[in-house]
Design a protein around this motif. Sequence first.
Motif, mmCIF file in Angstrom:
data_model
loop_
_atom_site.group_PDB
_atom_site.id
_atom_site.type_symbol
_atom_site.label_atom_id
_atom_site.label_comp_id
_atom_site.label_asym_id
_atom_site.label_seq_id
_atom_site.Cartn_x
_atom_site.Cartn_y
_atom_site.Cartn_z
ATOM 1 N N ARG A 138 0.923 -1.163 -0.001
ATOM 2 C CA ARG A 138 0.023 -0.011 -0.102
ATOM 3 C C ARG A 138 0.884 1.316 -0.045
ATOM 4 O O ARG A 138 0.711 2.314 -0.625
ATOM 5 C CB ARG A 138 -0.928 0.095 1.095
ATOM 6 N N TYR A 139 1.966 1.274 0.799
ATOM 7 C CA TYR A 139 2.888 2.285 0.787
ATOM 8 C C TYR A 139 3.992 1.868 0.709
ATOM 9 O O TYR A 139 4.875 1.918 1.708
ATOM 10 C CB TYR A 139 2.647 3.166 2.169
ATOM 11 N N HIS A 195 2.589 13.702 16.855
ATOM 12 C CA HIS A 195 1.161 13.909 16.404
ATOM 13 C C HIS A 195 0.609 15.253 17.082
ATOM 14 O O HIS A 195 1.096 15.662 17.893
ATOM 15 C CB HIS A 195 -0.038 12.784 16.836
ATOM 16 N N SER A 203 -8.221 19.424 12.985
ATOM 17 C CA SER A 203 -7.348 18.265 12.315
ATOM 18 C C SER A 203 -6.370 17.606 12.843
ATOM 19 O O SER A 203 -5.481 18.148 13.695
ATOM 20 C CB SER A 203 -7.026 18.731 10.776
ATOM 21 N N TYR A 210 -2.876 15.646 12.998
ATOM 22 C CA TYR A 210 -2.066 15.363 11.941
ATOM 23 C C TYR A 210 -0.955 14.298 12.536
ATOM 24 O O TYR A 210 -0.572 14.368 13.965
ATOM 25 C CB TYR A 210 -1.027 16.601 11.917
ATOM 26 N N ILE A 211 -0.456 13.387 11.890
ATOM 27 C CA ILE A 211 0.457 12.442 12.564
ATOM 28 C C ILE A 211 1.644 12.143 11.489
ATOM 29 O O ILE A 211 1.447 12.372 10.177
ATOM 30 C CB ILE A 211 -0.143 11.020 12.448
ATOM 31 N N SER A 212 2.808 12.592 12.032
ATOM 32 C CA SER A 212 4.017 12.465 11.372
ATOM 33 C C SER A 212 4.926 11.291 11.700
ATOM 34 O O SER A 212 5.096 11.088 12.957
ATOM 35 C CB SER A 212 4.610 13.935 11.567
ATOM 36 N N PHE A 245 6.785 10.765 6.479
ATOM 37 C CA PHE A 245 5.375 10.159 6.274
ATOM 38 C C PHE A 245 4.294 10.927 6.930
ATOM 39 O O PHE A 245 4.348 10.563 8.201
ATOM 40 C CB PHE A 245 5.462 8.874 6.121
ATOM 41 N N SER A 246 3.444 11.548 6.641
ATOM 42 C CA SER A 246 2.400 12.069 7.159
ATOM 43 C C SER A 246 0.978 11.875 6.981
ATOM 44 O O SER A 246 0.749 11.610 5.732
ATOM 45 C CB SER A 246 2.691 13.579 7.340
ATOM 46 N N LEU A 247 0.116 11.712 7.780
ATOM 47 C CA LEU A 247 -1.243 11.538 7.534
ATOM 48 C C LEU A 247 -2.093 12.761 8.184
ATOM 49 O O LEU A 247 -1.591 13.166 9.372
ATOM 50 C CB LEU A 247 -1.635 10.230 8.642
ATOM 51 N N ARG A 248 -3.100 13.234 7.647
ATOM 52 C CA ARG A 248 -3.960 14.305 7.894
ATOM 53 C C ARG A 248 -5.392 13.685 8.032
ATOM 54 O O ARG A 248 -5.742 13.113 7.040
ATOM 55 C CB ARG A 248 -3.760 15.336 7.133
ATOM 56 N N PHE A 249 -5.945 14.014 9.144
ATOM 57 C CA PHE A 249 -7.503 13.469 9.241
ATOM 58 C C PHE A 249 -8.387 14.842 9.580
ATOM 59 O O PHE A 249 -7.870 15.470 10.600
ATOM 60 C CB PHE A 249 -7.577 12.477 10.514
#
Length: 108
Positions: free
Chosen positions: A40-41, A54, A60, A62-64, A73-77
């Motif tokens: 997937r990644y 985080h 929002s 944010y997880i880094s 690698f960052s995730l934003r929710f």
Amino acid sequence: MTKKQKTVKVCSIQLTPITAKERRNLDKKLRQQNQKLRDRYHEIHGKVVDWVSHSVEEGSLYISIRFKDKTDFSLRFSPRIVTDGIDLSDVKTGDYEVIREYYRRRDE
């Protein structure tokens, strides 16, 4: 002649241990699932994590994930509540008979 398997009682539930063939099938499915997750990644597979952080900003999350090779690698929710529909229904008969439909979201 097949050997009858013993049952085990767990919290008042009788369970039969899985066979070797069932175990192999489960292991195969698990390996396939893990490979899908790796693919997937695929750019981050095998990298060494340096640290994880985080934060919450403007509603929002944010997880880094920082790696030792100085990549990130960052995730934003962002939470959203979206109205799909608003209607008034008659349920006297047990069925939902729509009296009036006020709003129905159009698919984007």
